[in-house]
Design a protein around this motif. Structure first.
Motif, mmCIF file in Angstrom:
data_model
loop_
_atom_site.group_PDB
_atom_site.id
_atom_site.type_symbol
_atom_site.label_atom_id
_atom_site.label_comp_id
_atom_site.label_asym_id
_atom_site.label_seq_id
_atom_site.Cartn_x
_atom_site.Cartn_y
_atom_site.Cartn_z
ATOM 1 N N LEU A 170 0.823 -1.207 0.000
ATOM 2 C CA LEU A 170 0.000 0.000 0.000
ATOM 3 C C LEU A 170 0.860 1.261 0.000
ATOM 4 O O LEU A 170 0.500 2.270 -0.613
ATOM 5 N N SER A 171 2.000 1.202 0.675
ATOM 6 C CA SER A 171 2.915 2.343 0.667
ATOM 7 C C SER A 171 3.513 2.535 -0.720
ATOM 8 O O SER A 171 3.623 3.667 -1.211
ATOM 9 N N ASN A 190 -7.821 1.407 -1.624
ATOM 10 C CA ASN A 190 -6.792 0.997 -0.671
ATOM 11 C C ASN A 190 -7.148 1.418 0.756
ATOM 12 O O ASN A 190 -6.913 0.665 1.710
ATOM 13 N N ILE A 191 -7.721 2.606 0.892
ATOM 14 C CA ILE A 191 -8.154 3.069 2.217
ATOM 15 C C ILE A 191 -9.239 2.150 2.767
ATOM 16 O O ILE A 191 -9.195 1.722 3.934
ATOM 17 N N ALA A 210 -4.642 -6.480 -1.961
ATOM 18 C CA ALA A 210 -3.783 -5.331 -2.247
ATOM 19 C C ALA A 210 -2.982 -5.561 -3.525
ATOM 20 O O ALA A 210 -2.813 -4.654 -4.353
ATOM 21 N N LEU A 211 -2.492 -6.781 -3.695
ATOM 22 C CA LEU A 211 -1.749 -7.111 -4.914
ATOM 23 C C LEU A 211 -2.654 -7.081 -6.143
ATOM 24 O O LEU A 211 -2.300 -6.513 -7.185
ATOM 25 N N LEU A 212 -3.832 -7.676 -6.026
ATOM 26 C CA LEU A 212 -4.742 -7.741 -7.169
ATOM 27 C C LEU A 212 -5.245 -6.353 -7.569
ATOM 28 O O LEU A 212 -5.399 -6.064 -8.766
ATOM 29 N N LEU A 213 -5.490 -5.501 -6.592
ATOM 30 C CA LEU A 213 -5.998 -4.165 -6.890
ATOM 31 C C LEU A 213 -4.953 -3.269 -7.523
ATOM 32 O O LEU A 213 -5.238 -2.537 -8.480
ATOM 33 N N ASN A 214 -3.729 -3.324 -6.998
ATOM 34 C CA ASN A 214 -2.710 -2.358 -7.397
ATOM 35 C C ASN A 214 -1.726 -2.871 -8.436
ATOM 36 O O ASN A 214 -1.238 -2.105 -9.266
ATOM 37 N N TYR A 215 -1.429 -4.171 -8.399
ATOM 38 C CA TYR A 215 -0.439 -4.741 -9.311
ATOM 39 C C TYR A 215 -0.968 -6.062 -9.865
ATOM 40 O O TYR A 215 -0.519 -7.148 -9.450
ATOM 41 N N PRO A 216 -1.924 -6.017 -10.771
ATOM 42 C CA PRO A 216 -2.538 -7.256 -11.276
ATOM 43 C C PRO A 216 -1.596 -8.135 -12.086
ATOM 44 O O PRO A 216 -1.823 -9.338 -12.201
ATOM 45 N N ARG A 257 6.885 -6.844 -5.898
ATOM 46 C CA ARG A 257 6.429 -6.175 -4.668
ATOM 47 C C ARG A 257 6.624 -7.078 -3.457
ATOM 48 O O ARG A 257 7.013 -6.618 -2.391
ATOM 49 N N VAL A 258 6.351 -8.342 -3.613
ATOM 50 C CA VAL A 258 6.553 -9.277 -2.502
ATOM 51 C C VAL A 258 8.049 -9.391 -2.190
ATOM 52 O O VAL A 258 8.458 -9.361 -1.024
ATOM 53 N N ASP A 259 8.865 -9.505 -3.242
ATOM 54 C CA ASP A 259 10.320 -9.602 -3.043
ATOM 55 C C ASP A 259 10.875 -8.359 -2.340
ATOM 56 O O ASP A 259 11.798 -8.451 -1.530
#
Length: 436
Positions: A73-74, A238-239, A267-273, A281-283
Motif C-alpha cells: 500500500l505504501s 486501498n483506504i 492489495a496485490l490484485l488491486l494495485n499490481y494485477p 512487490r513481494v520480493d
C-alpha cells in the motif's frame, strides 16, 4: 535446581544478545536448548521447541503478511495524498508544523516500521524546520514521540513479542489497550503543539523569526522509481481495504493472520494485477518479513523450552516468595511506569522473551492475569522508548537524518516519552485494564 537453571539461562541470553556475542536468532535457539540438555531433558527438548513454535505460528504469520500488506500500500502511494494534505495544512506556522509532524509520523507508522517512519517523516518536514529556523531536536523529539506511541499497534514488534511470549492471541493483549493508545496519541499531539508554541516564542524572543508567506505550501518530491509504483486512482479502494482488514482483525471476525493474508492478496490484485509486478512487490518486502518471522519462531522455541521444562514456573514460584502480597496487585502499574526506562536497558528480544515472562509468572502466582504484564510492558518497552534507546538501529537513523547528537536527543526527548508512558499507565488504571 530448575529455578537456578532458568535464571542462568535468562542471564546468559541477555548477556549474549546485549554484548553482540550472538545474534538474537542464534541465542534464542542455542541458549535454552543447551540449558534443557544440561537439565537432563534430552530429546524431550525438541518436543518443547515444537510446542512453542506451534503456539506462535499465527502471530508470526500475521507479522509476515502485515509487513507485505502495508509495504504494498505504501508503494502504491496510499499515504501520498494524506502526507500532501498535512503539508498543505501546516503552512509556515511552527505550532501547526509540529502538530503536522506528529500526525504524519503516526500515519506513516501504520506499517509498524520505525525506519520507514523516519525515512518519510524527516525528509518531508526537515526543510520546513530549517527554513523557519526551528530546532532540529524538536523535529526528532516529535517524530520519536509519535512513532514510539504508535508502535503499540497489534502488528508492531513489542505487541507481537508480548503476545508470542505469553502464548495468547495478539488481540487479547491489544484490544483492551485501544483507549489507552488513543490517550497516548492525544498526549503526543498536545506535547507537539506545546513544543510548537514554545518554538514560536523562542524565535520571537531571539529575533530569529523568518518572514515567510504563510499561504506557501511545501511540496514533497518523489523519485522516478517511486512515481512508477504509484497507483493514485486506487487511493480510496486501498483506504477501504485497510479499514476492512484492521476492523476484521480487531473485531475478531477473522483471525489476525487471516485478515492480513487476505488483505495482502487483495492489495496485490488491486494495485499490481500483473504477475511479474506482484512478485517484485513481494520480493521488495520479503527480507524484512523473513527477518522478523525467523526471530519470532526462534522465540517460540525458547518459550516452549522455558515453559514446558518447568523452568519459568520454578523461577516464578521462587521469586513470588520475595514479593510482598500487598505489592502484587500493583505490579502491572509499576511495570507500566518502568517500561519506558526498560528500553534503555534491554533490547526487545531480551526483555519480552527473557524478563517479561518471569514477571508475568510471578504476577500469575498471586492470582493476577499475566496478560496485564504484557499490556503494561507495551506501554513503554520499545514503544515510547524505542526511538531514544541506543539498543535500536532506528534511533541512530533518526538522529542521523536530523543531524542531532544522541546525547542531545536523549536529554530533550526522554522526559517527553517517559511522561507519555506515565499518562498511558494512569489511563490503563482509570479504564480498569490494570487493577488499583
Amino acid at each position: 535446581m530448575l529455578a537456578l537453571l532458568g535464571l542462568v539461562t535468562i542471564l546468559v541470553l541477555l548477556v549474549t544478545i546485549m554484548t553482540n556475542k550472538l545474534t538474537p536468532l542464534v541465542a534464542l535457539i542455542l541458549v535454552p536448548l543447551a540449558a534443557a540438555l544440561i537439565g537432563g531433558f534430552g530429546l524431550e527438548s525438541a518436543g518443547f521447541m515444537v510446542g512453542g513454535i506451534k503456539k506462535i505460528a499465527p502471530v508470526a504469520t500475521m507479522f509476515v503478511f502485515a509487513i507485505v500488506f502495508f509495504g504494498i500500500l505504501s508503494d502504491a502511494g496510499m499515504m501520498d495524498p494524506i502526507i500532501d494534505r498535512i503539508l498543505k495544512a501546516v503552512g509556515m506556522k511552527p505550532a501547526r508544523i509540529t502538530v503536522g509532524t506528529a500526525i504524519l509520523a503516526m500515519v506513516v507508522h501504520l506499517d509498524g516500521s520505525g525506519a520507514v517512519t523516519f525515512l518519510v517523516t524527516i525528509p518531508a518536514m526537515l526543510p520546513l524546520y530549517d527554513r523557519l529556523k526551528m530546532r532540529r531536536v524538536v523535529l526528532a523529539a516529535i517524530a520519536a514521540m509519535a512513532a514510539g506511541t504508535a508502535n503499540m499497534l497489534p502488528w508492531g514488534g513489542p505487541t507481537l513479542r508480548a503476545a508470542t511470549s505469553l502464548h495468547v492471541p495478539v488481540t487479547d493483549v491489544f484490544n483492551p489497550m485501544i483507549f489507552v493508545l488513543i490517550i497516548g496519541l492525544v498526549a503526543v499531539l498536545v506535547f507537539a503543539y506545546l513544543l510548537g508554541v514554545r518554538e514560536e516564542k523562542r524565535l520571537a524572543a531571539s529575533g530569529e523569526t523568518v518572514e515567510v508567506d504563510h499561504t506557501e505550501v511545501h511540496v514533497r518530491e518523489l523519485s522516478e522509481e517511486e512515481q512508477a509504483l504509484r497507483r493514485p486512482k486506487m487511493f480510496w479502494p486501498n483506504i477501504l481495504l485497510t479499514i476492512a482488514v484492521i476492523a476484521a482483525m480487531i473485531s475478531g471476525v477473522l483471525p489476525a493472520a487471516i485478515s492480513f493474508m487476505l488483505g495482502t492478496v487483495f492489495a496485490l490484485l488491486l494495485n499490481y494485477p500483473q504477475v511479474d509486478a506482484q512478485k517484485k512487490r513481494v520480493d521488495a518486502h520479503a527480507k524484512a518479513a523473513l527477518m522478523m518471522a525467523s526471530i519470532l519462531f526462534a522465540a517460540g522455541a525458547f518459550t516452549g523450552i522455558m515453559r514446558d521444562s518447568g523452568m519459568l514456573k520454578a523461577m516464578a514460584e521462587t521469586a513470588a516468595n520475595f514479593v510482598p502480597a500487598d505489592f502484587a496487585s500493583h505490579m502491572p502499574a509499576m511495570v507500566g511506569v518502568l517500561s519506558m526506562p526498560f528500553s534503555l536497558l534491554f533490547d526487545p528480544d531480551s526483555y519480552y522473551f527473557g524478563v517479561m515472562p518471569v514477571i508475568a509468572d510471578v504476577y500469575k502466582a498471586f492470582g493476577g492475569d499475566p496478560i496485564a504484564i504484557g499490556q503494561a510492558s507495551i506501554i513503554g518497552q520499545m514503544t515510547t522508548g524505542f526511538p531514544v534507546s541506543p539498543l535500536t538501529a532506528s534511533t541512530f537513523l533518526l538522529i542521523g537524518l536530523t543531524g542531532v547528537p544522541l546525547g542531545e536527543h536523549q536529554k530533550f526527548t526522554i522526559p517527553l516519552v517517559f511522561a507519555i508512558s506515565v499518562i498511558m499507565t494512569l489511563a490503563a488504571v482509570i479504564f480498569g485494564v490494570f487493577p488499583l
